[in-house]
Design a protein around this motif. Structure first.
Motif, short mmCIF file in Angstrom:
data_model
loop_
_atom_site.label_atom_id
_atom_site.label_comp_id
_atom_site.label_asym_id
_atom_site.label_seq_id
_atom_site.Cartn_x
_atom_site.Cartn_y
_atom_site.Cartn_z
N LEU A 27 -1.31 15.80 -28.88
CA LEU A 27 -0.77 14.96 -27.81
C LEU A 27 0.50 14.25 -28.26
O LEU A 27 1.50 14.22 -27.53
N ARG A 28 0.50 13.71 -29.47
CA ARG A 28 1.71 13.04 -29.98
C ARG A 28 2.88 14.02 -30.08
O ARG A 28 4.00 13.71 -29.67
N VAL A 29 2.63 15.21 -30.61
CA VAL A 29 3.71 16.20 -30.71
C VAL A 29 4.17 16.63 -29.32
O VAL A 29 5.38 16.74 -29.06
N ASP A 30 3.24 16.85 -28.40
CA ASP A 30 3.61 17.25 -27.04
C ASP A 30 4.52 16.22 -26.38
O ASP A 30 5.48 16.58 -25.68
N VAL A 31 4.24 14.93 -26.58
CA VAL A 31 5.04 13.88 -25.95
C VAL A 31 6.33 13.61 -26.73
O VAL A 31 7.42 13.65 -26.17
N PHE A 32 6.22 13.33 -28.02
CA PHE A 32 7.38 12.86 -28.77
C PHE A 32 8.32 13.96 -29.22
O PHE A 32 9.53 13.74 -29.29
N VAL A 33 7.82 15.13 -29.51
CA VAL A 33 8.68 16.21 -30.00
C VAL A 33 9.08 17.14 -28.86
O VAL A 33 10.26 17.40 -28.64
N VAL A 34 8.10 17.61 -28.07
CA VAL A 34 8.39 18.60 -27.04
C VAL A 34 8.97 17.93 -25.79
O VAL A 34 10.09 18.25 -25.38
N GLU A 35 8.23 17.01 -25.17
CA GLU A 35 8.68 16.39 -23.92
C GLU A 35 9.98 15.63 -24.10
O GLU A 35 10.88 15.72 -23.26
N GLN A 36 10.11 14.87 -25.19
CA GLN A 36 11.33 14.08 -25.39
C GLN A 36 12.40 14.87 -26.13
O GLN A 36 13.47 14.34 -26.40
N PRO A 41 10.06 14.68 -37.89
CA PRO A 41 8.76 14.83 -38.54
C PRO A 41 7.72 13.86 -37.96
O PRO A 41 7.56 12.75 -38.44
N GLU A 42 7.03 14.29 -36.94
CA GLU A 42 6.00 13.46 -36.29
C GLU A 42 4.90 13.09 -37.28
O GLU A 42 4.37 11.99 -37.25
N LEU A 43 4.52 14.00 -38.14
CA LEU A 43 3.51 13.72 -39.15
C LEU A 43 4.24 13.12 -40.36
O LEU A 43 4.75 13.84 -41.20
N ASP A 44 4.29 11.78 -40.38
CA ASP A 44 5.16 11.05 -41.29
C ASP A 44 4.46 10.45 -42.51
O ASP A 44 5.06 9.68 -43.25
N GLY A 45 3.19 10.76 -42.71
CA GLY A 45 2.48 10.25 -43.87
C GLY A 45 1.91 8.85 -43.70
O GLY A 45 1.33 8.30 -44.63
N LYS A 46 2.06 8.24 -42.53
CA LYS A 46 1.58 6.87 -42.31
C LYS A 46 0.23 6.82 -41.59
O LYS A 46 -0.38 5.75 -41.50
N ASP A 47 -0.24 7.93 -41.09
CA ASP A 47 -1.47 7.92 -40.29
C ASP A 47 -2.71 7.52 -41.08
O ASP A 47 -3.60 6.85 -40.54
N ALA A 48 -2.79 7.88 -42.34
CA ALA A 48 -3.98 7.56 -43.13
C ALA A 48 -4.12 6.06 -43.35
O ALA A 48 -5.23 5.56 -43.53
N ASP A 49 -3.02 5.32 -43.32
CA ASP A 49 -3.05 3.87 -43.54
C ASP A 49 -2.99 3.08 -42.25
O ASP A 49 -2.79 1.86 -42.27
#
Length: 157
Positions: A27-36, A41-49
């Protein structure tokens, strides 16, 4: 139009099943990368924290925000989105109110920061955020940094 009924889910990445995490990241990639149309790099290494806040309607992610606290910094709300399938249901303000509540619960008394797309500055202002930067362009989209005083913290002028 009445607000749509939803449930709130706030948790860390490691508690998601593989299928839930896949759906969220898609969903994040669909909105932020594709739609916009922003190749970044949507997967930025911050999700685990981070804390991942979802508004769920019938078990489906209708809206999402990521709450992340940089080391020695104020918590940041980011990756704010309403699913294309759930737009028009007045979920944006509900999502932000829940994100603010989560910040106040997990990081009491601290200000909250975000990087807003410039066209949404008035929306965020209505939720208590004030600009802290001049407009800048990030990934081809005009943005502005904003901050909201935490509960018990005086707002900077």
């Amino acid at each position: 139009m009445p607000a749509t009924a939803y449930s709130v889910d706030v948790r860390r990445m490691e508690t998601f099943s593989a299928a839930e995490l896949y759906a969220l990241l898609k969903l994040r990639v669909d909105v932020f990368v594709v739609e916009q149309a922003c190749p970044y790099p949507e997967l930025d290494g911050k999700d685990a924290d981070a804390l991942h806040l979802r508004l769920l309607i019938d078990g489906e992610t209708a809206a999402y925000a990521r709450i992340w606290r940089p080391e020695n910094g104020a918590p940041r709300i980011g990756r704010v989105l309403v699913s294309p399938d759930h737009r028009g249901k007045r979920l944006g303000a509900a999502l932000m109110r829940e994100a603010i509540r989560a910040c106040e619960t997990h990081f009491p008394g601290t200000p909250i920061e975000l990087s807003a797309q410039s066209y949404l500055q008035q929306f965020y202002h209505s939720l208590g955020f004030s600009p802290t930067s001049e407009e800048y362009v990030e990934d081809g989209i005009p943005h502005i940094d904003m901050r909201r005083a935490g509960a018990g913290v005086a707002q900077r002028a």
